[in-house]
Design an enzyme around this catalytic site. Structure first.
Site, mmCIF file in Angstrom:
data_model
loop_
_atom_site.group_PDB
_atom_site.id
_atom_site.type_symbol
_atom_site.label_atom_id
_atom_site.label_comp_id
_atom_site.label_asym_id
_atom_site.label_seq_id
_atom_site.Cartn_x
_atom_site.Cartn_y
_atom_site.Cartn_z
ATOM 1 N N ASP A 200 -46.081 -10.775 -75.868
ATOM 2 C CA ASP A 200 -46.024 -10.696 -77.319
ATOM 3 C C ASP A 200 -47.369 -10.878 -78.030
ATOM 4 O O ASP A 200 -47.671 -10.179 -78.991
ATOM 5 C CB ASP A 200 -45.078 -11.774 -77.865
ATOM 6 C CG ASP A 200 -43.717 -11.763 -77.201
ATOM 7 O OD1 ASP A 200 -43.533 -11.025 -76.227
ATOM 8 O OD2 ASP A 200 -42.849 -12.508 -77.657
ATOM 9 N N GLU A 427 -42.442 -22.436 -68.702
ATOM 10 C CA GLU A 427 -42.463 -21.065 -69.215
ATOM 11 C C GLU A 427 -43.761 -20.371 -68.808
ATOM 12 O O GLU A 427 -43.762 -19.224 -68.364
ATOM 13 C CB GLU A 427 -42.316 -21.110 -70.729
ATOM 14 C CG GLU A 427 -42.225 -19.764 -71.402
ATOM 15 C CD GLU A 427 -42.074 -19.882 -72.915
ATOM 16 O OE1 GLU A 427 -41.989 -18.824 -73.572
ATOM 17 O OE2 GLU A 427 -42.064 -21.023 -73.437
#
Length: 470
Positions: A200, A427
């Site tokens: 992103d 993550e």
């Protein structure tokens, strides 16, 4: 008991550990058990959320990677993961990047279903009426995941008609990308939002995003900052631009042409090629030849080389279709992912290995950073601007193995598995220190560490059991 129930109830003969020991012989809890616990905690009954607090819905490419790991725990659950996602597919073929859980409060995640308004804004493009989704997509890893899940337990897969059920949906998904998203006319797929590419906040998007007027800060509230450190997340300015692009796409009825942001990305297209090869194998399993799909994959590989390869930098680059139409001179891990492809010319594969192991990505790190270590925008903790991610590491490990770099693949697999467990299945992590960033207990980290753990264990077993030629 019918055949499906029998196959579900009993483990197959090949190595899938349904009931592993809780500890290793010398004491510590095994990675299998700890990774399985993460996936169990994030399981909703029909799919897996990436993270209970930060990402409380189903994400598209996350579910593909999760299914790849789940096949070592329960092939049935892995199949269900993909079937649940595909049930939310739009009539035009797109697989939305989020499938929303209606029991989750609207303020738990932004953009929420009331922002996307899929069933109304997406009516003309075939959004489902019975489930709320986003309107953008994510990288097409799904056919590759479906094939690997099938291989984990072919008997169960055939008994349930798994491949026969998912094949038409996967074919429609690829058809959508190839027919609706060739915005540059050169045979490659374009993304119309940074979120679609999956990485992103990559510096690759800085130049294309600079042309976008951000949405006013007062028009949205970022739920991600409730669960993550601001210094690890995209800036408010970048987020405002993401919101503006998504709102404009929604207000245009999710029509793909005429978008302000349109970029050809190497990883997105490489994953489409890999999944075309997987669809060809699925087609053969179902009785067709698969020849046309292999040929399409070869054409896509040639287009990828022709349009995105930079021989001077020895890496694939993104192409900005709405600027001057040229390549974006930023080295990202996305440009290394095509190493995954079997038909990649040998000289290009060798150049990618040099780049992967050289100063831009390989010096003083034990994991592969998401962005150029020498780049001006490098930040070891900020979202996709430097941290190492486990899904891209998994893809590069396969790419190294595909092109005969066995020792490097083994070393990367070992680093990924060790860091995943030590970080609490983070993550993403600092590529040099392995320090956890973002959410912990992250599903694809657990799933892909599990896959690498079992794959390397099986590889070592086969190596030890192979008789010596001497």
């Amino acid at each position: 008991m019918d055949r499906t129930a029998q196959l579900t109830a009993h483990a197959p003969d090949h190595e899938i550990a349904y009931d592993p020991p809780s500890t290793l012989p010398n004491g510590p809890t095994s990675l299998h058990v700890t990774a399985a616990r993460v996936l169990d905690d994030n399981w909703t009954g029909t799919s897996t959320v990436p993270s209970r607090r930060l990402y409380p819905h189903q994400w598209s490419w996350d579910s593909a990677f999760v299914a790849i790991g789940l096949r070592h725990l329960s092939p049935l659950r892995a199949q269900t993961e993909l079937e649940t996602l595909l049930a939310a597919q739009w009539a035009d073929g797109r697989i939305p990047h989020i499938v929303f859980n209606p029991s989750v409060p609207l303020d738990a995640y932004f953009p929420s279903p009331d922002f996307w308004r899929s069933s109304s804004a997406g009516r003309a493009t075939g959004a489902p009426r019975t489930v709320q989704t986003s309107g953008i997509v994510q990288p097409p890893v799904h056919a590759l995941a479906a094939w690997l899940v099938h291989l984990a337990d072919p008997g169960l897969s055939r008994a349930r008609g798994f491949l026969a059920g998912v094949y038409p949906r996967l074919a429609a998904w690829h058809r959508y990308l190839l027919h609706r998203r060739d915005l540059g006319g050169g045979g490659l797929v374009s993304v119309v939002h940074p979120w679609e590419q999956g990485m992103d906040n990559s510096p690759c998007w800085d130049a294309p995003l600079a042309r976008v007027v951000p949405a006013p800060a007062r028009s949205f509230r970022r739920a991600d900052l409730d669960h993550g450190a601001p210094e690890d997340r995209p800036t408010d300015l970048d987020y405002g631009r993401y919101v503006r692009l998504a709102a404009d796409y929604r207000d245009a009825g999710y029509a793909d042409h005429g978008r302000e942001f349109a970029v050809e990305d190497p990883a997105f297209n490489a994953l489409l090629v890999a999944s075309e090869h997987a669809l060809a194998r699925i087609a053969r399993e179902l009785g067709a030849t698969g020849t046309a799909r292999h040929a399409r994959a070869e054409r896509l590989t040639a287009a990828l080389v022709d349009r995105l390869w930079d021989p001077k930098r020895e890496i694939f680059l993104c192409r900005d279709l709405r600027g001057d139409g040229g390549l974006i001179p930023e080295r990202s891990v996305s440009g290394l992912v095509p190493l995954l492809l079997p038909e990649l010319p040998a000289e290009i594969a060798a150049a990618l290995v040099r780049t992967l192991t050289g100063p831009h990505f390989g010096t003083a790190t034990h994991l592969v950073p998401s962005y150029d270590l020498l780049g001006e925008a490098f930040d070891p903790h900020r979202y996709w601007r430097g941290p190492a991610w486990f899904n891209t590491g998994w893809l590069l490990e396969r790419g190294l193995r595909e092109h005969g770099e066995r020792e490097r693949a083994d070393a990367l697999a070992e680093a990924l598995v060790g860091t995943a467990g030590a970080s609490g299945f983070a993550e993403y992590v600092d590529p040099g220190t392995g320090e956890a960033c973002g959410a912990t207990g992250f599903s694809w980290t657990a799933a892909l560490a599990l896959d690498l753990h079992h794959s390397t264990k099986r590889s070592k077993h086969l190596k030890q059991s192979t008789p010596s030629k001497n």
